[in-house]
Design an enzyme around this catalytic site. Structure first.
Site, PDB file in Angstrom:
ATOM      1  N   GLU A 755       0.847  -1.320   0.022  1.00 50.69           N
ATOM      2  CA  GLU A 755      -0.078  -0.059   0.083  1.00 50.69           C
ATOM      3  C   GLU A 755       0.715   1.291   0.006  1.00 50.69           C
ATOM      4  O   GLU A 755       0.473   2.266   0.852  1.00 50.69           O
ATOM      5  CB  GLU A 755      -0.775   0.006   1.162  1.00 50.69           C
ATOM      6  CG  GLU A 755      -1.949  -1.287   1.148  1.00 50.69           C
ATOM      7  CD  GLU A 755      -2.752  -1.333   2.412  1.00 50.69           C
ATOM      8  OE1 GLU A 755      -2.839  -0.511   3.086  1.00 50.69           O
ATOM      9  OE2 GLU A 755      -3.767  -2.071   2.247  1.00 50.69           O
ATOM     10  N   ASN A 806       2.469  -4.939  -3.205  1.00 49.47           N
ATOM     11  CA  ASN A 806       0.862  -5.323  -2.932  1.00 49.47           C
ATOM     12  C   ASN A 806       0.174  -3.897  -2.852  1.00 49.47           C
ATOM     13  O   ASN A 806       0.517  -2.869  -2.127  1.00 49.47           O
ATOM     14  CB  ASN A 806       0.665  -6.236  -1.637  1.00 49.47           C
ATOM     15  CG  ASN A 806      -0.454  -6.837  -1.785  1.00 49.47           C
ATOM     16  OD1 ASN A 806      -0.942  -7.371  -2.628  1.00 49.47           O
ATOM     17  ND2 ASN A 806      -0.896  -7.080  -0.189  1.00 49.47           N
ATOM     18  N   HIS A 843     -10.127  -6.409  -1.934  1.00 51.81           N
ATOM     19  CA  HIS A 843     -11.299  -6.358  -1.075  1.00 51.81           C
ATOM     20  C   HIS A 843     -12.532  -5.663  -1.730  1.00 51.81           C
ATOM     21  O   HIS A 843     -12.471  -4.552  -1.935  1.00 51.81           O
ATOM     22  CB  HIS A 843     -10.645  -5.381   0.225  1.00 51.81           C
ATOM     23  CG  HIS A 843      -9.486  -6.109   0.712  1.00 51.81           C
ATOM     24  ND1 HIS A 843      -9.669  -7.440   1.420  1.00 51.81           N
ATOM     25  CD2 HIS A 843      -8.483  -5.884   0.881  1.00 51.81           C
ATOM     26  CE1 HIS A 843      -8.622  -7.674   2.013  1.00 51.81           C
ATOM     27  NE2 HIS A 843      -7.706  -6.879   1.566  1.00 51.81           N
ATOM     28  N   GLU A 872      -5.512 -10.749  -1.779  1.00 51.07           N
ATOM     29  CA  GLU A 872      -6.468 -11.024  -0.240  1.00 51.07           C
ATOM     30  C   GLU A 872      -7.966 -10.690  -0.760  1.00 51.07           C
ATOM     31  O   GLU A 872      -8.761 -10.146  -0.056  1.00 51.07           O
ATOM     32  CB  GLU A 872      -6.160  -9.703   0.413  1.00 51.07           C
ATOM     33  CG  GLU A 872      -4.633  -9.505   0.618  1.00 51.07           C
ATOM     34  CD  GLU A 872      -3.951  -8.234   1.517  1.00 51.07           C
ATOM     35  OE1 GLU A 872      -5.126  -7.493   1.879  1.00 51.07           O
ATOM     36  OE2 GLU A 872      -3.140  -7.796   1.602  1.00 51.07           O
ATOM     37  N   ASP A 874     -11.625 -10.893  -0.768  1.00 54.83           N
ATOM     38  CA  ASP A 874     -13.157 -11.035  -0.107  1.00 54.83           C
ATOM     39  C   ASP A 874     -14.095 -10.176  -0.809  1.00 54.83           C
ATOM     40  O   ASP A 874     -13.757  -9.135  -1.167  1.00 54.83           O
ATOM     41  CB  ASP A 874     -12.952 -10.898   1.471  1.00 54.83           C
ATOM     42  CG  ASP A 874     -12.197  -9.479   1.948  1.00 54.83           C
ATOM     43  OD1 ASP A 874     -12.269  -8.631   0.997  1.00 54.83           O
ATOM     44  OD2 ASP A 874     -11.635  -9.415   2.991  1.00 54.83           O
TER      45      ASP A 874
HETATM   46  C1  XIL Z   1      -5.985  -6.483   8.160  1.00 54.92           C
HETATM   47  C2  XIL Z   1      -6.259  -7.854   8.759  1.00 54.92           C
HETATM   48  O1  XIL Z   1      -7.106  -8.455   8.386  1.00 54.92           O
HETATM   49  C3  XIL Z   1      -6.869  -7.232  10.141  1.00 54.92           C
HETATM   50  O2  XIL Z   1      -6.978  -8.224  11.103  1.00 54.92           O
HETATM   51  C4  XIL Z   1      -6.038  -6.088  10.907  1.00 54.92           C
HETATM   52  O3  XIL Z   1      -6.744  -5.832  12.203  1.00 54.92           O
HETATM   53  C5  XIL Z   1      -5.710  -4.959  10.019  1.00 54.92           C
HETATM   54  O4  XIL Z   1      -5.027  -5.436   8.609  1.00 54.92           O
HETATM   55  N1  XIL Z   1      -4.673  -4.853   3.393  1.00 54.92           N
HETATM   56  C6  XIL Z   1      -3.703  -5.654   4.017  1.00 54.92           C
HETATM   57  C7  XIL Z   1      -3.897  -6.507   5.167  1.00 54.92           C
HETATM   58  O5  XIL Z   1      -2.492  -5.635   3.180  1.00 54.92           O
HETATM   59  O6  XIL Z   1      -2.713  -6.670   5.866  1.00 54.92           O
HETATM   60  C8  XIL Z   1      -5.000  -5.991   6.044  1.00 54.92           C
HETATM   61  O7  XIL Z   1      -5.245  -6.868   6.751  1.00 54.92           O
HETATM   62  C9  XIL Z   1      -6.270  -5.780   5.173  1.00 54.92           C
HETATM   63  C10 XIL Z   1      -5.888  -4.725   4.089  1.00 54.92           C
END
Ligand code: XIL
Length: 994
Positions: A755, A806, A843, A872, A874
């Site tokens: 990020e 990422n 996400h 990631e 979801d």
């Molecule tokens: C999130 C986790 O899922 C949570 O449990 C934590 O509180 C915060 O981080 N992008 C990412 C991940 O790269 O590391 C993040 O994970 C979600 C967004």
């Protein structure tokens, strides 16, 4: 307007309480129980709850809860006839007071509510639970309970095994229980003359039923912090420049919820109390916002669902910072204004208008009101925004994302008076694919058209691109999919485009693709059109031609036969003229011509027959291994016990996937909680889980602005520990060498940086190849080289590990952040850094997926030799109560899986968690439900993998095939094994012992 004398005489607050028309349902206030009463706790082993005296007020009784186990909550019996859905429809909110014992150690906990066994609420992740040692009011919006839930047992509390807190005044609250219901014509008078040090607070929640008009008079120094709801009409008499909607201490950044106000809102200037002021109107504020990412951040929502009319003399102003306001329909009367705050030069504001899909009229003035400020308009929704002001200065530009922008200022008056016209001269007007620009006025701004330009309104008119204020040439850029549409009836009645400046043909599409397609120009005839041979229509005039001439892709009408000619006029300008050469029908007429109006990608995905998958016991990994693909999941050691294979989540993680990542275990704060003292408890647990299941591991993540320990930075951005640049480089280097070094040869790949991009990348449209980094402790205090260094160090620490970057919001082609990501990755590769690919977090929320844009994005990394993987995934349900919500999610998961399967440079697909109750997000975003049972999404993903695997032959793939893949190991029987596997392995045709 009718004033109620009685109301004023009584004092507002008294009457307002009396007018409240409904009441919350009190669940318990503990007053009826003797001190010492032991409360029933659901599922407790050693946790306790007891009625005690309030620690701050001995005369009040409260419940003292001490948690020592996970997932146990105090239980209450509701005294109501309502059950299930009827109960939550009537009372959608749960409210209670919480006092955290000052001795509590862990600030981040999860709050949850159950009705019987049905979960009605659960916090996303483990949020901060508020200050200790003070009473705070908490309110949660509940999920609708199922209709057949007849339980009256309400369980609520904090999900944690180490807590010590007090609760009181638990209530179920109906939507408007606490509101004052306005009577028709009622006046709420807050129009006192204040000074800046004594703000008048408007804190009366107001419900305005349909058909009722309520009047609120504000004062110059006021803050309106209470919600407004209803379908009625609200007239605001705005007292002056310091009338905030939102708290004045936050300068309006914390603002009340007005989203349930769906009626009309009118703002009038109210000068009776203060006769002269900077302006009469409202000051608004919001969270940080940038124009190109307005879907993912949060503009001020006060007027999202309202039709807002600003009457003559009234204004809305943004105070400072970069602010966005979403207004369902905005009307500015002549003499009304939207503006920046006049004393500030740092107020950047964007108005997102049109969400109600209606037409709106902006006849007032739109200007930043101070030279340093910026103001921008974003048009959304199907309607037309008609803009007629002649003194506007929309210096941050206008983005027409949907519907139409009709520029209808008086162009002759603008020319005579050297006025900036409807748009102003400074911003860019961008017309997106699917949107339209029209009207009969003048546009002094640079215009970039990806959509349609159709001059005129209801008449045959000229749309002029001219800067009368500064007399500079303007520029109209037409992109490959753009369209100019000219309507004509006769040789004297037609619309036309007149550019006092240059027309440029661009070869870049809105999605940043290169295309040779010329912009199109279409001539449309009225039904009663009539022409004679040699009649002419001037389609377009300009003072500077596109390179190569006006070589439009011409679309002629069916009637008559036209030809076009390009002419140089006496004044040196150019005209494109259509001439009738035959009265016969056009022999080359194209029927079903692509209108270019709508480019939205199909959002419906095929139904799938998953009967076979629902009966199958073949896990996902079996198919993935056969296909040489990695399918993975984030394991979470602190959410469930990952060392115990009997725990259902742990079992599913081990059974279904070929690769794991730690959801939090390998982040900086977890691995190096204090300087140079490393903690590998969580990360080792993930490695151990993977090795028990012969799974590979992704490492996540080394340099990120979030989840950094306080010894590095208090918030990931500030350098509050005063490190020098060299020290920060040392810190990062030491961290990377230790963490990567510890797992050398065992972790297949690392997210080296996470990020790093800023959310606002709008500059990429004007500065191709650019990208902007997010401010962070690393980027601000080391500089961009932190990225380069991190890659080099990670490679030195484990030369075998594949290295990734990422990010989120970079999934879909055409997004400015997606483009910036591509630019950054190309830069890293051009700098010869050891980068193997990039990760798209994905996400998502249902309805967002655009598979074409996702696939185009993934595929453009292939020619660079780079992977582009899904790291990631979801997909939260946009509307969890919709009957087909889970099916829609399943279809989208399947569509992403197909993109993953058919692209060789996308070898990995990871889900961000196993089951919905263990997700960091709400609204059931994962493959397994809260009981860890497979959801439709799982079966749909299963079906894609199964079908792909069924179509490939069994056996070990050729060495050449394997060589193109990331490290893959096989055992002697040809089965794929993880990197943790010990024994004889075959890798890329070589056999060796590990
Ligand atoms: C999130 C986790 O899922 C949570 O449990 C934590 O509180 C915060 O981080 N992008 C990412 C991940 O790269 O590391 C993040 O994970 C979600 C967004």
């Amino acid at each position: 307007m009718k004033t109620t004398k009685k109301l004023l005489a009584l004092g507002l607050s008294t009457l307002m309480c009396a007018a409240t028309y409904a009441a919350p349902l009190t669940v318990c206030d503990f007053e009826d129980y003797p001190i010492g009463t032991e409360w029933t706790m659901w599922n407790t082993q050693s946790s306790t709850a007891k009625v005690e005296a309030d620690p701050l007020n001995a005369s009040n009784k409260v419940l003292h809860v001490v948690l020592k186990d996970w997932g146990c909550h105090p239980e209450f019996t509701l005294s109501t006839e309502l059950t299930g859905k009827a109960l939550t429809d009537r009372y959608p909110t749960l409210r209670y007071q919480l006092y955290r014992n000052p001795s509590e150690t862990d600030d981040h906990k999860q709050f949850a509510v159950f009705l019987g066994s049905e979960e009605l609420y659960r916090d996303e992740g483990y949020p901060f639970q508020g200050d200790k040692g003070v009473w705070q009011t908490k309110a949660y919006t509940l999920k609708s309970a199922s209709a057949d839930n007849t339980s009256l047992a309400l369980r609520l509390g904090i999900h944690h095994n180490n807590s010590d807190f007090y609760i009181d005044n638990i209530q179920l609250v109906g939507e408007y229980d606490d509101y004052v219901e306005a009577e028709d014509g009622q006046v709420f008078d807050y129009c006192v003359s204040n000074t800046s040090s004594s703000y008048k607070t408007i804190n009366t929640p107001l419900y305005i039923p349909a058909g009722v008009t309520a009047n609120v008079r504000t004062s110059r120094y006021s803050e309106w912090i209470s919600p407004v709801a209803g379908k009625g009409t609200l007239n605001i008499y705005a007292g002056g420049e310091r009338s905030y909607i939102g708290s004045q201490s936050s300068k309006g950044a914390t603002y009340p919820d007005w989203t349930k106000m769906t009626g009309d809102v009118h703002v009038y200037p109210y000068k009776d109390v203060i006769g002269s002021c900077g302006f009469y109107g409202l000051v608004l504020h919001s969270g940080t916002f940038s124009p190109d990412n307005y879907n993912t951040t949060h503009p001020n929502t006060l007027f999202t669902n309202s039709r807002l009319t600003m009457h003559s003399g009234a204004a809305i102003a943004a105070e400072n910072g970069t602010r966005g306001f979403r207004i369902g329909e905005l009307n500015l009367e002549e003499g009304a204004e939207i503006r920046g705050y006049y004393k500030k030069s740092t107020a950047n504001s964007y108005y997102i208008i049109g969400g109600l899909n209606t037409d709106n009229m902006l006849a007032g003035k739109i200007s930043p009101s101070n030279s340093g400020n910026k103001i921008g308009l974003i048009k959304e929704g199907k309607g037309a925004c008609i803009i007629t002001g002649n003194d506007n200065n929309i210096n941050s530009g206008i983005m027409v994302n949907a519907g139409a922008l009709l520029v209808c200022n008086d162009a002759a008056a603008a020319a005579n008076g050297k006025k900036s016209g409807a748009t102003g001269t400074a911003g860019t007007v961008m017309v997106a694919e699917g949107a339209r620009l029209g009207g009969n006025g003048s546009i002094a701004a640079t215009t970039d058209c990806y959509g349609v330009i159709e001059p005129g309104t209801t008449d045959y008119d000229t749309l002029t691109f001219a800067d009368y204020a500064t007399s500079k040439d303007v520029k109209l850029t037409l992109h490959p999919k753009s369209y100019i549409k000219i309507n004509a009836r006769s040789a004297s009645e037609y619309s036309t485009v007149n550019v006092k400046g240059s027309v440029v043909f661009s070869n870049t599409t809105q999605d940043f693709l290169t295309s040779d397609a010329a912009p199109r120009l279409k001539l449309l005839l009225a039904d009663d059109a009539s022409f004679s041979i040699n009649d002419e229509i001037t389609l377009l005039t300009c003072s500077a031609m596109p390179e190569g001439g006006m070589a439009f892709d011409m679309r002629y009408p069916q009637r008559y036969t036209f030809t076009t000619e390009q002419r140089e006029l006496a004044d040196g300008s150019f005209a494109l003229v259509a001439r009738v050469i035959s009265l016969d029908d056009n022999p080359d007429y194209i029927e079903n011509d692509d209108e270019g109006e709508s480019t939205s990608t199909e959002k419906t995905y095929p139904e799938e027959d998953v009967t076979e998958d629902m009966q199958s016991d073949v896990p996902l990994r079996t198919y993935a291994e056969k296909l040489g693909k990695s399918i993975g999941v984030a394991a979470a050691s602190y959410r469930y016990d990952i060392s115990n294979d009997n725990v259902k989540e742990t079992a599913a993680v081990g059974r279904e996937f070929t690769i794991l990542v730690g959801e939090n275990e390998m982040k900086f704060d977890a691995t190096e909680p204090s300087r140079n003292s490393f903690n590998y408890g969580g990360s080792d647990a993930v490695m151990w889980l993977a090795s028990r299941n012969a799974q590979e591991v992704r490492g996540h993540t080394l340099a990120w602005h979030s989840q950094v320990p306080a010894w590095v930075s208090s918030d990931g951005k500030k350098n509050n520990n005063g490190f020098t640049r060299t020290e920060l480089l040392d810190i990062l280097k030491n961290h990377i060498f230790n963490v990567v070094g510890r797992y050398k040869g065992k972790i297949r790949e690392w997210d080296v940086v996470n990020e790093v991009l800023d959310d606002d990348q709008s500059q990429v449209r004007t500065t191709p190849g650019s990208y902007k980094l997010r401010p962070s402790i690393w980027s601000t205090y080391i500089g961009e080289e932190f990225i380069d260094s991190a890659f080099v160090w990670a490679h030195q620490a484990d030369p075998e590990a594949k290295l990734y970057i990422n990010d989120y919001g970079v999934e879909f082609m055409g997004g400015t952040k997606t483009e910036a990501y591509f630019n950054l990755v190309k830069r890293l590769q051009a700098s010869n850094l050891p980068i193997d690919g990039c990760g798209l977090q994905c996400h998502l929320t249902t309805g967002q997926l655009d598979t074409l844009k996702l696939e185009n994005n993934i595929q453009r990394y292939a020619p660079l030799g780079l992977n582009c993987i899904i790291t990631e995934l979801d997909i939260a349900l946009a509307n969890p109560s919709a009957p087909d919500a889970l099916e829609q999610q399943a279809k989208e998961m399947a569509a992403i899986t197909r993109v993953f399967l058919r692209n060789d440079n996308c070898p990995t697909l990871m889900f961000w968690g196993i089951s919905d109750n263990h997700s960091w997000r709400q609204n059931q975003p994962l493959l397994f439900d809260s009981n860890c049972n497979a959801k439709p999404a799982y079966y749909y993903v299963h079906a894609q993998l199964r079908k792909a695997a069924e179509s490939v032959a069994d056996g070990i793939r050729s060495a050449e095939y394997r060589e193109t893949k990331t490290r893959q190991y096989y055992n002697l029987s040809g089965q794929r094994v993880g990197s943790q596997y010990r024994g004889i392995v075959i890798e890329a045709g070589r056999k060796y012992i590990r």
